[in-house]
Motif scaffolding. Structure first.
Motif, PDB file in Angstrom:
ATOM      1  N   PHE A   3     -46.400  84.003 -68.410  1.00  0.00           N
ATOM      2  CA  PHE A   3     -45.582  84.218 -67.438  1.00  0.00           C
ATOM      3  C   PHE A   3     -44.287  83.117 -67.487  1.00  0.00           C
ATOM      4  O   PHE A   3     -43.718  82.899 -66.633  1.00  0.00           O
ATOM      5  CB  PHE A   3     -46.279  84.132 -66.030  1.00  0.00           C
ATOM      6  N   SER A   4     -44.462  82.172 -68.547  1.00  0.00           N
ATOM      7  CA  SER A   4     -43.624  81.133 -68.733  1.00  0.00           C
ATOM      8  C   SER A   4     -42.463  81.284 -69.553  1.00  0.00           C
ATOM      9  O   SER A   4     -42.213  82.636 -69.859  1.00  0.00           O
ATOM     10  CB  SER A   4     -44.521  79.950 -69.534  1.00  0.00           C
ATOM     11  N   GLY A   5     -41.555  80.560 -69.577  1.00  0.00           N
ATOM     12  CA  GLY A   5     -40.214  80.642 -70.374  1.00  0.00           C
ATOM     13  C   GLY A   5     -39.257  81.385 -69.272  1.00  0.00           C
ATOM     14  O   GLY A   5     -39.474  81.746 -68.266  1.00  0.00           O
ATOM     15  N   GLN A   6     -37.920  81.616 -69.896  1.00  0.00           N
ATOM     16  CA  GLN A   6     -36.789  82.121 -69.030  1.00  0.00           C
ATOM     17  C   GLN A   6     -37.116  83.636 -68.658  1.00  0.00           C
ATOM     18  O   GLN A   6     -36.721  83.825 -67.440  1.00  0.00           O
ATOM     19  CB  GLN A   6     -35.765  82.171 -70.236  1.00  0.00           C
ATOM     20  N   TYR A   7     -37.650  84.280 -69.441  1.00  0.00           N
ATOM     21  CA  TYR A   7     -37.759  85.781 -68.971  1.00  0.00           C
ATOM     22  C   TYR A   7     -39.537  86.223 -68.803  1.00  0.00           C
ATOM     23  O   TYR A   7     -39.699  87.398 -68.366  1.00  0.00           O
ATOM     24  CB  TYR A   7     -37.335  86.567 -70.091  1.00  0.00           C
ATOM     25  N   GLY A   8     -40.497  85.381 -69.111  1.00  0.00           N
ATOM     26  CA  GLY A   8     -41.682  85.706 -69.017  1.00  0.00           C
ATOM     27  C   GLY A   8     -42.094  86.393 -67.791  1.00  0.00           C
ATOM     28  O   GLY A   8     -42.658  87.416 -67.679  1.00  0.00           O
ATOM     29  N   TYR A   9     -41.597  85.699 -66.502  1.00  0.00           N
ATOM     30  CA  TYR A   9     -41.968  86.292 -65.233  1.00  0.00           C
ATOM     31  C   TYR A   9     -41.607  87.623 -64.899  1.00  0.00           C
ATOM     32  O   TYR A   9     -42.275  88.677 -64.644  1.00  0.00           O
ATOM     33  CB  TYR A   9     -41.720  85.422 -64.217  1.00  0.00           C
ATOM     34  N   ASN A  10     -40.264  87.822 -65.232  1.00  0.00           N
ATOM     35  CA  ASN A  10     -39.713  89.045 -65.169  1.00  0.00           C
ATOM     36  C   ASN A  10     -40.235  90.217 -66.088  1.00  0.00           C
ATOM     37  O   ASN A  10     -40.432  91.239 -65.343  1.00  0.00           O
ATOM     38  CB  ASN A  10     -38.200  88.844 -65.330  1.00  0.00           C
ATOM     39  N   LEU A  11     -40.592  89.815 -67.051  1.00  0.00           N
ATOM     40  CA  LEU A  11     -41.132  90.797 -68.112  1.00  0.00           C
ATOM     41  C   LEU A  11     -42.254  91.367 -67.722  1.00  0.00           C
ATOM     42  O   LEU A  11     -42.812  92.224 -67.942  1.00  0.00           O
ATOM     43  CB  LEU A  11     -40.919  90.184 -69.390  1.00  0.00           C
ATOM     44  N   ASN A  12     -43.311  90.329 -67.035  1.00  0.00           N
ATOM     45  CA  ASN A  12     -44.741  90.773 -66.690  1.00  0.00           C
ATOM     46  C   ASN A  12     -44.914  90.829 -65.471  1.00  0.00           C
ATOM     47  O   ASN A  12     -46.188  91.369 -65.244  1.00  0.00           O
ATOM     48  CB  ASN A  12     -45.551  89.784 -67.323  1.00  0.00           C
ATOM     49  N   ARG A  13     -44.157  90.781 -64.265  1.00  0.00           N
ATOM     50  CA  ARG A  13     -44.542  90.636 -62.839  1.00  0.00           C
ATOM     51  C   ARG A  13     -44.783  92.138 -62.681  1.00  0.00           C
ATOM     52  O   ARG A  13     -46.054  92.352 -61.708  1.00  0.00           O
ATOM     53  CB  ARG A  13     -43.511  90.204 -61.984  1.00  0.00           C
ATOM     54  N   ASN A  14     -44.554  93.329 -63.107  1.00  0.00           N
ATOM     55  CA  ASN A  14     -45.100  94.587 -62.702  1.00  0.00           C
ATOM     56  C   ASN A  14     -46.045  95.095 -63.727  1.00  0.00           C
ATOM     57  O   ASN A  14     -46.298  96.277 -63.437  1.00  0.00           O
ATOM     58  CB  ASN A  14     -43.653  95.421 -62.694  1.00  0.00           C
ATOM     59  N   LYS A  15     -46.423  94.418 -64.657  1.00  0.00           N
ATOM     60  CA  LYS A  15     -47.497  94.905 -65.569  1.00  0.00           C
ATOM     61  C   LYS A  15     -48.939  94.992 -64.760  1.00  0.00           C
ATOM     62  O   LYS A  15     -49.248  94.051 -64.131  1.00  0.00           O
ATOM     63  CB  LYS A  15     -47.613  94.193 -66.863  1.00  0.00           C
ATOM     64  N   LYS A  16     -49.638  95.692 -65.116  1.00  0.00           N
ATOM     65  CA  LYS A  16     -51.087  95.722 -64.797  1.00  0.00           C
ATOM     66  C   LYS A  16     -52.116  94.841 -65.503  1.00  0.00           C
ATOM     67  O   LYS A  16     -51.797  94.509 -66.620  1.00  0.00           O
ATOM     68  CB  LYS A  16     -51.786  97.247 -64.791  1.00  0.00           C
ATOM     69  N   VAL A  17     -53.232  94.308 -65.059  1.00  0.00           N
ATOM     70  CA  VAL A  17     -54.063  93.719 -65.858  1.00  0.00           C
ATOM     71  C   VAL A  17     -54.395  94.220 -67.085  1.00  0.00           C
ATOM     72  O   VAL A  17     -54.534  93.519 -68.045  1.00  0.00           O
ATOM     73  CB  VAL A  17     -55.374  93.436 -64.799  1.00  0.00           C
ATOM     74  N   SER A  18     -54.611  95.559 -67.004  1.00  0.00           N
ATOM     75  CA  SER A  18     -54.946  96.153 -68.267  1.00  0.00           C
ATOM     76  C   SER A  18     -54.077  95.927 -69.352  1.00  0.00           C
ATOM     77  O   SER A  18     -54.281  96.069 -70.775  1.00  0.00           O
ATOM     78  CB  SER A  18     -55.361  97.542 -68.109  1.00  0.00           C
TER      79      SER A  18
END
Length: 584
Positions: free
Chosen positions: A323-338
């Protein structure tokens, strides 16, 4: 001249810098102080010890000492509060007429340090030729409220009488005492005796030159309170802290028992695991990330499916990276735990022994060896256990075993035998118990002496250890009586193997004449001389596969009856529960 020129160049250019090596409390891994070590800032073929030797030869000992000490104190103003600064001093400096009393106190005021922050390390190597000079050096600094550490203790120069004369606050064990101490029983004994002496004299002991985990472990076990060496931390121009993992490891060797852990005699991991945060496969990864952000104590979350089977893990470091970096949060915020969970984690069954789990945990890659361990029953989540909990408990188990072990054989004693049997019965385990007793042992002990009698008992213990299964338990009740608790189905065969090995090995314990005769001549219990056969083993086996015993008392009665039958047979014998009996 080459040596002197190199020295004068350093002295004239004041080409000295100071590095600081941490001295660590071996109780909790916290930094107690730093030793100031001088280094040349220019290319020089001589180390600092050799430079001090040249300083003495050229009558510049005080000038060089002053330079090194001033540099160490100047940089020490960045020293963490409440930590000590250890400064080396050569006792021969008191031969130098240029020595200025009060110099150090002035330097301390200059850099806003206090005398109670300073500990002078006085080495005996150069002072042994003049005891009065050595005593004068110590008293000089003590009179100014400085504390004293005697360096190189055990190097061949120092002795207990010298320590008694100067009453230092610290002694530093010589590196040669510490080096590979884990492999040397004599060094262990020497350090153990030193620690006991210093405890009574209120002197703190520092182990110097620690270079391996095994050396560190041994010093902790021997009660050494402080440690220093490359394994803990190398000298640095900064005042560094110990790595978190090292502090955790050191704390693990002490029975702090923050979690009030009370493992059973079986020492199974389910006795210390506890529920922690879990997540479902379809949960949002961002929710786990936010929870970890708010709750710093959560280091990992295990992922389970609908039937509570463990499918993966999300560690704090890994999730923060995603979730870090310039795009980390936006890339992963909608992903499931799996979608993000890691598949690399250590899963152990609830009935694994704690020492086995500890070994498995510490054998992982360096990146994951301090991650928590997940405990399951048929792969279904039960709880987790941290490495700290494992280490704390493993040490507690070792202490209990060492305390309760029979000193002759090292096998668990009577209390642990009783606990093992109680635990087996309480858990409705399918097990069998064997009671082993030597025949004609007293006659051998009387004829050959106690020392050889002890050798026979140790030989039987060796035969038992050699033949039992890994998960079986062997205990030494006392004298020539032993107990095996087996969770395998072939205890009778194990006992036959023990008898066979004992019968082969025992021959070396008799002299040629007795071996030729096939008997020994000794006194019986009434004091009359009698012929006695060679020592043999009587074994009573009680099979508890079908709930034979309800409690330890009832089981003990069954063993006693079975043992009585076994003792009635001549030679090696096994009697089983108490129907099937045969002579070996």
């Amino acid at each position: 001249m080459e040596r002197e020129n190199a020295f004068y160049e350093i002295l004239e250019q004041e080409a000295i810098r100071t590095v600081y090596q941490p001295i660590v409390k071996l109780k909790n891994g916290n930094i107690y102080g730093y030793e100031a070590l001088s280094r040349s800032t220019i290319d020089c073929p001589y180390n600092i010890e050799e430079l001090f030797q040249i300083a003495g030869e050229t009558h510049k000992l005080w000038e060089f000492e002053k330079l090194c000490r001033s540099t160490a104190l100047k940089n020490a103003k960045a020293k963490p509060t409440e930590t000590k600064l250890f400064i080396n001093v050569d006792a021969n400096i008191f031969h130098d007429p240029k020595l200025k009393s009060g110099f150090t106190c002035k330097e301390l005021k200059k850099y806003r340090l206090k005398p109670e922050d300073i500990i002078f390390e006085v080495t005996e190597k150069s002072a042994i030729r003049d005891l009065e000079i050595f005593r004068e050096a110590v008293q000089h600094y003590k009179s100014q409220t400085f504390q004293i550490a005697i360096d190189d203790f055990g190097s061949g120069y120092s002795g207990m009488n010298r320590i008694c004369e100067v009453a230092p606050e610290f002694i530093k064990l010589d590196m040669q005492l510490v080096r590979e101490i884990d492999k040397d029983e004599i060094r262990k004994s020497a350090v153990k005796a030193t620690v006991q002496f210093c405890d009574e004299a209120n002197i703190k002991v520092i182990g110097e030159g620690i270079e391996t985990k095994e050396e560190l472990d041994t010093l902790i076990q021997l009660g050494v309170g402080y440690g220093q060496g490359y394994y803990l931390a190398r000298p640095n121009e900064e005042f560094i802290e110990l790595e978190y993992e090292q502090k955790l490891m050191i704390k693990g060797f002490h029975n702090s028992m923050k979690y009030n852990l009370k493992p059973t005699i079986f020492d199974k991991v389910n006795t210390i695991c506890h529920p922690s945060v879990i997540a479902g496969c379809d949960d949002k990864a961002v929710d786990i990330y936010n929870m970890m952000h708010d709750l710093k104590e959560i280091k990992e979350v295990y992922v389970v499916d609908d039937v509570q089977k463990v499918r993966g893990i999300l560690t704090r470091a890994y999730l923060c990276e995603k979730f870090s970096g310039q795009y980390g949060y936006n890339l992963n915020r909608n992903k499931k735990v799996s979608d993000l969970m890691q598949s690399e984690y250590l899963e152990v069954s609830y009935d694994m022994r704690i020492d086995e789990v500890s070994k498995a945990a510490m054998n992982r890659d360096s990146e994951t060896e301090y991650d928590a361990v997940v405990v399951t029953n048929k792969h279904k989540y039960i709880g987790t256990v941290t490495v700290k909990e494992l280490l704390n408990t493993a040490i507690d188990i070792q202490v209990r075993r060492a305390t309760e072990a029979n000193p002759l054989t090292g096998l668990p004693g009577n209390n642990m035998v009783q606990n093992e049997l109680k635990e087996a019965i309480r858990n409705h385990k399918k097990f069998a118990t064997a009671y082993l007793d030597l025949d004609n042992f007293k006659a051998y002990n009387d004829a050959y002496g106690f020392s050889n009698g002890d050798n026979m008992i140790k030989l039987l213990a060796h035969c038992i250890k050699k033949n039992i299964h890994k998960r079986d338990f062997a205990g030494h009740i006392g004298g020539d009586d032993f107990v095996i608790v087996s969770y395998e189905n072939d205890l009778e065969q194990v006992c036959n193997n023990i008898i066979f090995l004992f019968r082969e090995s025992i021959l070396k314990l008799y002299n040629k004449e007795d071996l030729k005769n096939g008997y020994i001549i000794s006194k019986n219990r009434s004091g009359f001389v009698e012929k006695f056969p060679m020592a043999t083993i009587s074994i009573a086996i009680v099979d508890c596969q079908n709930g034979t015993a309800l409690d330890v008392t009832e089981l003990s009665e069954m063993i006693a009856k079975t043992k009585k039958q076994a003792k009635q047979s001549l030679g090696d014998s096994i009697v089983k529960n108490p129907i099937c009996a045969f002579a070996c």
